[in-house]
Design an enzyme around this catalytic site. Sequence first.
Site, PDB file in Angstrom:
ATOM      1  N   HIS A   6     -96.413  39.300 -23.281  1.00  0.00           N
ATOM      2  CA  HIS A   6     -97.674  39.159 -23.791  1.00  0.00           C
ATOM      3  C   HIS A   6     -98.449  40.484 -23.501  1.00  0.00           C
ATOM      4  O   HIS A   6     -99.466  40.794 -23.558  1.00  0.00           O
ATOM      5  CB  HIS A   6     -98.425  37.986 -23.516  1.00  0.00           C
ATOM      6  CG  HIS A   6     -97.956  36.751 -23.748  1.00  0.00           C
ATOM      7  ND1 HIS A   6     -98.458  36.035 -25.264  1.00  0.00           N
ATOM      8  CD2 HIS A   6     -97.277  35.805 -23.269  1.00  0.00           C
ATOM      9  CE1 HIS A   6     -97.677  35.055 -25.151  1.00  0.00           C
ATOM     10  NE2 HIS A   6     -97.241  34.681 -24.366  1.00  0.00           N
ATOM     11  N   GLU A  22     -94.222  32.853 -20.555  1.00  0.00           N
ATOM     12  CA  GLU A  22     -93.411  32.873 -21.950  1.00  0.00           C
ATOM     13  C   GLU A  22     -92.739  34.376 -21.781  1.00  0.00           C
ATOM     14  O   GLU A  22     -92.648  35.100 -22.830  1.00  0.00           O
ATOM     15  CB  GLU A  22     -94.406  33.011 -22.993  1.00  0.00           C
ATOM     16  CG  GLU A  22     -94.765  31.491 -23.310  1.00  0.00           C
ATOM     17  CD  GLU A  22     -95.545  31.262 -24.500  1.00  0.00           C
ATOM     18  OE1 GLU A  22     -95.365  30.171 -24.990  1.00  0.00           O
ATOM     19  OE2 GLU A  22     -96.251  32.040 -24.912  1.00  0.00           O
ATOM     20  N   ASP A  64    -103.323  40.697 -24.818  1.00  0.00           N
ATOM     21  CA  ASP A  64    -102.311  40.075 -25.481  1.00  0.00           C
ATOM     22  C   ASP A  64    -101.348  41.220 -26.002  1.00  0.00           C
ATOM     23  O   ASP A  64    -101.746  42.464 -26.119  1.00  0.00           O
ATOM     24  CB  ASP A  64    -102.474  38.959 -25.942  1.00  0.00           C
ATOM     25  CG  ASP A  64    -101.490  37.768 -25.624  1.00  0.00           C
ATOM     26  OD1 ASP A  64    -100.248  37.925 -26.106  1.00  0.00           O
ATOM     27  OD2 ASP A  64    -101.754  36.799 -24.905  1.00  0.00           O
TER      28      ASP A  64
END
Length: 613
Positions: free
Chosen positions: A329, A400, A273
Amino acid sequence: MKVAYLLQVLSAAACLCAAEDSGPGWQWSWACKSGRCVKSEYPISYASSRGISNITRKSQSACRLTCGQYGALWPHPTGPTTIGEQVVAFHPSIIRFDLLEVVDSGRGTREYLAACTQLFLDNLLVECGANCSVVSDTDVYVRLVTRSQDLTLNWNTDETYTLDIVTSSRVNSVTVNIRAETVYGARHGLETLSQLVARVPAPLGGGGRGHSSPRKHLLIMATNVRLSDAPIFRHRGLMLDTARNFLPLYAMKRTLDAMAASKLNVLHWHATDSQSFPLESPRVPQLARRRFGAYSSRQVYTPQDVAYLLEYARLRGVRIIMELDAPSHAGNGWQWGEAAGLGQLAVCVNQQPWRKYCIQPPCGQLNPTNPNLYRVLRDLYRDILDIFPRGEPLHMGGDEVYFPCWNSSAEIVNWMEARGQGRGQADFLQLWADYQSTALGTLDEEVGHSNTPIILWSSHLTEPGVIESFLNKDRYIIQTWVPASSSLPVELLAKGYRVIYSTKDTWYLDHGFWGSTVYHNWRVVYDNRIPRKAGVLGGEACMWSELVDNQSLDAKVWPRTAAMAERLWADPETRSSSAEARFYRHRQRLVTRGIRADAVSPAYCYQNEGECQ
Ligand SMILES: *[C@@H]1O[C@H](CO)[C@@H](O)[C@H](O)[C@H]1NC(C)=O
Ligand SMILES: *[C@@H]1O[C@H](CO)[C@@H](O)[C@H](O)[C@H]1NC(C)=O
Ligand SMILES: *[C@@H]1O[C@H](CO)[C@@H](O)[C@H](O)[C@H]1NC(C)=O
Ligand SMILES: *[C@@H]1O[C@H](CO)[C@@H](O)[C@H](O)[C@H]1NC(C)=O
């Protein structure tokens, strides 16, 4: 001497007289009444019982073992199941295994089954504990029959098995027959068998063979058993995040043990991440170690670690699906591009104030306009392909993506402009889709075909209105993380996509510890039903690790994830209240096996089944 240990569980109407003295100890006793283990009014004392006594046969674990339709089994079988009341005492060391295969024995099959039987014996020894009484008057034969030599573990693997336990005409001999198509079905059968065993207090002397200490225990096994079993859903997973906080290998092994005990079959490994990149890549060592993508030189997973874990999981009927989250990420680990003459591989890395550039700090998003990015990804994919079986799905993340990050990069904006693109939402969505298809093309070239299933999180890119223009339904499986009330999964199914459910407001295990999120207790986890429809592969509980490391992992994941395991294996019509006694027992089982599973009720409620609902 061979007579003593066939135990008949006594009928329900038991008069238990008050213990006359406090003696060396006492315990409550239980009797099965209408599927419920009911606690006696008075305890019985160790001192007053001799031989194969009430202490043994009326202990709670003995009662639970055979009481009710499913005894102590978790998850419960989905086929016809009978568990009789008769039990025998035995010791793990006297079990004999027959590993039979109908087709000529494949070596891999045999080796797998031999390893499984060892894990099974280990579980029994742990169950019995340090002072395990060596009662060997009953011979136990376990016959394992598998038909297929195929060792592939994927969504098409046949996990069915049948199990029966019969007391043969020979005195004190018990035969267990487990029949399965594949070794993975046989493994589940052995897991079930381990749950047809309970530890009970050994009797005082008089039963022979020197059990003189009331602290000794022995194992009993249910004997009149017949069941067949198969899972409802084929993808029964748990996601672990090793990037927000590093999880040592032994924590992941412990988790796999608990997954095996609950018949879960997929560990989804969210390995990287923006916070850290602990995955060591031989071809791109800069990602983890050399440029500090990892938290420390010890907090990395070497290719050997990954391969070891893969095998550890396989022997427990679990496959591992690797996730390399991208293009968002991704930050730490990706900063070395410019110094290496490859340009910016990622942008906005660790940029502040973070709220302008990402949803969660630290920021970072891959730079889709840099051709060198795909060279690095190619090397990374090759490293993964060196370890994982060909054809294994890859989870490519895709959640995201935050457009203001890309929009803040002059390099990206100029690149888009040069192609006549604007800077609106749609333009950035297209940029993202282009990234995804270029990355996939790179993977496909390395694999040598275009059949690798790809999993992506639900996102802007997977909105029903646009998904078909970006993602091929035969290639992409969408892992939805929307609330139970959302129609998104059903809409994606209607369009022909396969779906894995990670219902956010029930199966997100990080909830309840941050912001306004609410903790989902095991009942909420259990009661979340997902549709049985073509295209629904199954579900996953997700343990995002911002607030979890080795210290608290077990208690946050277990036993709640086991509640989901029964939902996905058996999908019962009934709700959690009907599963309570077995669930409490399973939590106890996980604790016995070294998992620090959280408490789910006062001990009173465990001892008094059904009285706390
Ligand atoms: C065991 O329980 C039975 C029935 O409840 C009772 O009759 C018997 O006396 C008990 N035996 C011992 C040794 O406590
Ligand atoms: C085993 O028995 C001994 C002697 O009774 C006792 O001291 C010890 O605590 C017991 N161990 C366990 C794990 O029960
Ligand atoms: C990108 O930035 C430009 C200039 O500030 C702005 O007009 C545009 O709306 C932004 N685009 C997105 C998707 O945020
Ligand atoms: C990791 O967690 C386990 C179980 O909670 C515990 O036994 C172990 O000591 C922990 N290890 C470290 C290094 O903290």
